[in-house]
Scaffold this active site. Structure first.
Site, short mmCIF file in Angstrom:
data_model
loop_
_atom_site.label_atom_id
_atom_site.label_comp_id
_atom_site.label_asym_id
_atom_site.label_seq_id
_atom_site.Cartn_x
_atom_site.Cartn_y
_atom_site.Cartn_z
N GLY A 51 -11.14 0.07 -13.64
CA GLY A 51 -12.00 -1.47 -13.63
C GLY A 51 -11.47 -1.80 -16.08
N CYS B 166 -1.89 9.99 -6.74
CA CYS B 166 -3.06 10.26 -6.17
C CYS B 166 -4.41 10.86 -6.03
CB CYS B 166 -2.84 9.63 -4.04
SG CYS B 166 -4.01 9.71 -4.07
N LYS C 211 1.03 -1.40 0.41
CA LYS C 211 0.26 0.34 -0.32
C LYS C 211 0.87 1.24 -0.12
CE LYS C 211 -4.23 1.67 0.68
NZ LYS C 211 -3.59 3.26 -0.24
N THR C 212 -0.04 2.01 -0.64
CA THR C 212 1.64 3.41 -0.85
C THR C 212 1.04 4.47 0.94
OG1 THR C 212 0.69 3.88 -2.94
CG2 THR C 212 1.10 5.86 -1.54
#
Length: 311
Positions: A220, A131, A45-46
């Site tokens: 997705g 992010c 995880k970042t």
């Protein structure tokens, strides 16, 4: 036998498939599950300098063609993941995984990377410049001047293998400009792409996630064409020493095949991994190998980057 083995820099991987940062990789328990699966590696995880709770719930929702999320970088803090990877390194010097990091400020980013530089950690590091889900914090990689200065400052002291995770770009000029910046530095890899920032999904008359009044990163099926375009655009522009990890819209062997065809050396699975968990790596690997066998390819280097154009 077909092989999905690959390498990033001097690091070797038995399988080109791995998880994408942000999905099922928060805790050591989750990372251990990936490590003992058929995945070629894992990315953490970042991590920020200190532990973060992230944005308020609900902050992630399924959609008909993928996911929307505004997680806000929840993580257990950079030392948690560094200590874990150092323990693995002591057990097995060839352990090849990726530590994903970012500071909440440029100063924090330098503190994190200087700590890694001064540590015994010898593995790959991914600096997340993309992010889109922290309120009040812009995506660094959309500011080309800031990105160039940050990398210039980092490489005055950082001598270990480093890659950067990038947001999607949508203009040919931006591919040119970012590639010109990245080619100045001894980067080992780029990871392309992160989610498409600030989409909006509505159910009846209401948004489906709470943070930022419903705005969140889209993942997705929606993003595969954009991800493939970014992977191939950078493959065409980056110097060969900078390899590419392709991320976005991967849920089948065919999806992974297309990322590699566009130039990716490794392929990460995000939204679909969230749905299917670790069995997805074995399934997608087999589907990829079946395609390779059908086409007569023995290794991924036989077709990597060899996308056909129409005359």
């Amino acid at each position: 036998m077909t092989s999905t083995a690959t390498h990033i820099g001097n690091f070797q991987f038995d399988n080109c498939l791995m998880n994408a940062a942000g999905v099922r990789c928060m805790s050591i328990k989750e990372l251990e599950a990936i490590r003992h699966s058929k995945a070629g590696a894992f990315v953490t995880k970042t991590a920020t300098l200190e532990e973060r709770a992230g944005n308020p719930h609900p902050r992630m929702a399924s959609t008909p063609l993928g996911t929307i999320n505004s997680m806000g970088l929840p993580n257990k803090g950079f030392p948690y993941y560094l200590d874990y990877l150092l323990s693995l390194q002591k057990e097995n010097a060839d352990q090849s995984n990726i530590l994903s990091v970012v500071g909440m400020s440029q100063l924090e980013t330098h503190v994190i990377l200087q700590t890694i530089q001064n540590s015994d950690y010898q593995g790959l590091v991914e600096l997340n410049l993309s992010c889109p889900n922290v309120p009040g914090k812009p995506q660094i990689a959309y500011d080309f001047e800031t990105t160039e200065k940050l990398l210039k400052d980092i490489f005055t002291y950082y001598k270990k293998p480093l890659g950067v995770k990038l947001p999607p770009y949508f203009d040919i000029v931006h591919f040119d400009q970012m590639a010109d910046i990245l080619n100045q530095f001894p980067l080992t890899f780029i990871n392309s792409v992160n989610s498409i920032g600030n989409g909006l999904v509505i159910d009846d008359e209401t948004v489906v996630i709470k943070p930022k009044n419903g705005f969140g990163g889209i993942g997705g099926d929606y993003i595969k064409p954009t991800a493939l375009a970014n992977v191939h655009a950078f493959y065409q522009r980056l110097k060969p020493s900078i390899q590419i990890i392709g991320t976005g819209g991967v849920k089948s062997g065919r999806d992974a095949f297309e990322h590699i065809l566009c130039g990716a050396s490794m392929v990460q699975i995000g939204s679909a991994f969230g749905y299917e968990d670790v069995p997805i790596f074995e399934r997608v690997q087999k589907e990829l190998q079946d395609i390779m066998t059908e086409k007569g390819y023995q290794t991924i280097e036989d077709f990597r980057g060899k996308l056909h154009y129409i005359d």
